[in-house]
Scaffold this active site. Structure first.
Site, PDB file in Angstrom:
ATOM      1  N   LYS A 197       0.855  -1.181   0.000  1.00  0.00           N
ATOM      2  CA  LYS A 197       0.000   0.000   0.000  1.00  0.00           C
ATOM      3  C   LYS A 197       0.886   1.224   0.000  1.00  0.00           C
ATOM      4  CE  LYS A 197      -3.515   2.512   2.493  1.00  0.00           C
ATOM      5  NZ  LYS A 197      -4.514   2.480   3.553  1.00  0.00           N
ATOM      6  N   ARG A 207     -10.755  10.042   1.770  1.00  0.00           N
ATOM      7  CA  ARG A 207     -10.657  10.714   3.074  1.00  0.00           C
ATOM      8  C   ARG A 207     -11.818  11.674   3.272  1.00  0.00           C
ATOM      9  NH1 ARG A 207      -4.125  11.284   2.914  1.00  0.00           N
ATOM     10  NH2 ARG A 207      -3.710   9.049   2.921  1.00  0.00           N
ATOM     11  N   LYS A 221       1.449  10.157   5.199  1.00  0.00           N
ATOM     12  CA  LYS A 221       1.494   8.814   5.787  1.00  0.00           C
ATOM     13  C   LYS A 221       2.752   8.071   5.348  1.00  0.00           C
ATOM     14  CE  LYS A 221      -3.509   8.345   6.482  1.00  0.00           C
ATOM     15  NZ  LYS A 221      -4.675   7.439   6.474  1.00  0.00           N
ATOM     16  N   GLU A 237       7.406  -6.782   1.089  1.00  0.00           N
ATOM     17  CA  GLU A 237       6.162  -6.658   1.865  1.00  0.00           C
ATOM     18  C   GLU A 237       5.246  -7.855   1.619  1.00  0.00           C
ATOM     19  OE1 GLU A 237       5.021  -4.826   4.126  1.00  0.00           O
ATOM     20  OE2 GLU A 237       6.009  -2.879   4.107  1.00  0.00           O
ATOM     21  N   LYS A 252      -2.128  -1.443  -3.914  1.00  0.00           N
ATOM     22  CA  LYS A 252      -3.013  -0.284  -3.848  1.00  0.00           C
ATOM     23  C   LYS A 252      -2.199   1.000  -3.909  1.00  0.00           C
ATOM     24  CE  LYS A 252      -5.996   1.997  -0.592  1.00  0.00           C
ATOM     25  NZ  LYS A 252      -6.377   2.081   0.781  1.00  0.00           N
ATOM     26  N   SER A 278     -10.169   5.735  -4.681  1.00  0.00           N
ATOM     27  CA  SER A 278     -11.090   6.850  -4.867  1.00  0.00           C
ATOM     28  C   SER A 278     -10.613   7.877  -5.886  1.00  0.00           C
ATOM     29  CB  SER A 278     -11.325   7.518  -3.512  1.00  0.00           C
ATOM     30  OG  SER A 278     -10.092   7.935  -2.941  1.00  0.00           O
ATOM     31  N   TYR A 317     -14.966   1.190  -7.060  1.00  0.00           N
ATOM     32  CA  TYR A 317     -16.244   1.867  -6.839  1.00  0.00           C
ATOM     33  C   TYR A 317     -17.174   1.703  -8.042  1.00  0.00           C
ATOM     34  CZ  TYR A 317     -13.575   3.609  -2.956  1.00  0.00           C
ATOM     35  OH  TYR A 317     -12.789   3.656  -1.832  1.00  0.00           O
TER      36      TYR A 317
HETATM   37  C1  PBG Z   1      -7.158   3.731   5.414  1.00  0.00           C
HETATM   38  C2  PBG Z   1      -7.588   3.473   4.023  1.00  0.00           C
HETATM   39  C3  PBG Z   1      -7.448   4.391   2.982  1.00  0.00           C
HETATM   40  C4  PBG Z   1      -8.030   3.796   1.868  1.00  0.00           C
HETATM   41  C5  PBG Z   1      -8.506   2.542   2.234  1.00  0.00           C
HETATM   42  N1  PBG Z   1      -8.213   2.357   3.581  1.00  0.00           N
HETATM   43  C6  PBG Z   1      -6.894   5.758   2.990  1.00  0.00           C
HETATM   44  C7  PBG Z   1      -5.557   6.001   3.524  1.00  0.00           C
HETATM   45  O1  PBG Z   1      -4.726   5.105   3.679  1.00  0.00           O
HETATM   46  O2  PBG Z   1      -5.299   7.150   3.839  1.00  0.00           O
HETATM   47  C8  PBG Z   1      -8.112   4.464   0.543  1.00  0.00           C
HETATM   48  C9  PBG Z   1      -9.098   3.941  -0.421  1.00  0.00           C
HETATM   49  C10 PBG Z   1      -9.434   4.857  -1.524  1.00  0.00           C
HETATM   50  O3  PBG Z   1      -8.808   5.919  -1.747  1.00  0.00           O
HETATM   51  O4  PBG Z   1     -10.386   4.530  -2.256  1.00  0.00           O
HETATM   52  N2  PBG Z   1      -6.693   2.739   6.165  1.00  0.00           N
END
Ligand code: PBG
Length: 327
Positions: A197, A207, A221, A237, A252, A278, A317
């Site tokens: 990720k 968010r 992050k 990982e 992701k 997203s 989505y």
């Molecule tokens: C948080 C999480 C995130 C997403 C899924 N789980 C956001 C982040 O890590 O800040 C993002 C999914 C998306 O953008 O559709 N644990």
């Protein structure tokens, strides 16, 4: 012209094209992410994600019934928690009154055959928006975060989740979650590890959906999510999560990381998920609204590319709206 190999012969008609097509999407490949909030009444639209809403538990159940009827095999649930319940430690996560647990119970009893995937991370519950506990310097602390995540995963499974999906990127969490679930007799519940990720800017609209930060302001992050420059690190990982007992692994975001999907596909035999996040969804909608792209064509191409790169399943989505195109 004297051309021996005329490639266009295999493109001549739809029938021939379908015979030589190397990649196909199927509704079985699709996982629908869904948001749930507290309270009753009508769902709230998410501004930066056209067509996506924050459901109440009752509309969530209706939506899941439709998805199940439509042959979508799985949903991934994300809670949107009231600001007043967020704190520095994300203490609401394991509170029995957390709306996520009622949502899990309601969906599980209404749609027993739908695979229910739940997100294991603290960001919906922390006032700072990070996925774990932070120390005085603002660093996310690994080991004590893992302890809480284990409790959260356990509570999700007790409520009825089939597969828990740690998205936090703490080290060692898969092993601890696996051990905890096994000790409690939940040997049959799975773990989908967000293995690779990335600290991506494409999570902005998500968010907004879970009301953690704002879409244009990116929360940093990078202390726990991966550097977007790295591929070899993703393979480590994945290997670690595999050794720690993950049943499935994930890359992701998806579209901007097709090379990573391909590399992971070649390095593990575990089922591989990719999350079309997203921001990937939002940018297709935005360009289409401006009249700059053909919405359906680009949407379908974006999903096919993820499959072609090597993903077995896609969190997207678009899942519900494309299901009927892919039998
Ligand atoms: C948080 C999480 C995130 C997403 C899924 N789980 C956001 C982040 O890590 O800040 C993002 C999914 C998306 O953008 O559709 N644990």
């Amino acid at each position: 012209m004297d051309i021996l190999r005329r490639m266009r012969r295999n493109r001549l008609t739809p029938a021939v094209r379908s015979l030589v097509r190397e990649t196909t999407l199927h509704r079985d490949d699709l996982i629908q992410p869904l948001f749930v909030m507290e309270g009753e009444g009508i769902p709230e639209p998410v501004g930066s994600m056209p067509g996506v809403v924050r459901h109440t538990v009752s509309t969530l159940v209706e939506e899941c019934r439709k998805l199940e009827g439509n042959g979508i095999p799985a949903v991934a649930l994300f809670p949107c928690i009231d600001q007043s319940k967020k704190d520095h430690h994300g203490s609401h996560a394991c509170d029995p009154s957390n709306v996520l647990f009622s949502a899990i119970r309601a969906v599980k009893s209404a749609c027993p055959s739908l695979a229910l995937i739940t997100d294991v991370a603290l960001d919906p519950y922390t006032s700072h928006g990070h996925d774990g506990l932070i120390d005085d310097r603002g660093e996310v602390v690994n080991d004590s975060t893992v302890e809480i995540l284990c409790r959260l995963a356990m509570a999700q499974v007790e409520a009825g989740a089939d597969i828990v999906a740690p998205s936090d990127m703490m080290d060692g969490r898969v092993r601890e979650i696996r051990a905890g679930l096994d000790r409690a007799g939940f040997q049959q519940r799975g773990i989908l590890a967000y293995a690779a990720k990335y600290a991506s800017a494409y999570y902005g609209p998500f968010r907004e959906a879970v009301k953690s930060g704002s879409p244009s302001l990116s929360l940093d992050k990078r202390g726990y999510q991966m550097d977007t420059a790295n591929v070899r690190e993703a393979l480590i990982e994945v290997k670690l999560d595999e050794e720690e007992g993950a049943d499935m692994v994930m890359v992701k975001p998806a579209g901007p990381f097709l090379d990573v999907i391909r590399a992971v596909r070649q390095s593990t035999h575990l089922p591989l998920a990719a999350y079309q996040v997203s921001g990937e969804y939002a940018q297709i909608h935005a360009a289409a609204r401006l009249g700059w792209l053909d919405y359906e064509a680009v949407r379908n191409e974006s999903l096919l590319a993820i499959k072609r790169a090597g993903a077995d399943m896609i969190l997207t989505y678009f899942a519900a709206e494309v299901a009927d195109l892919y039998d």
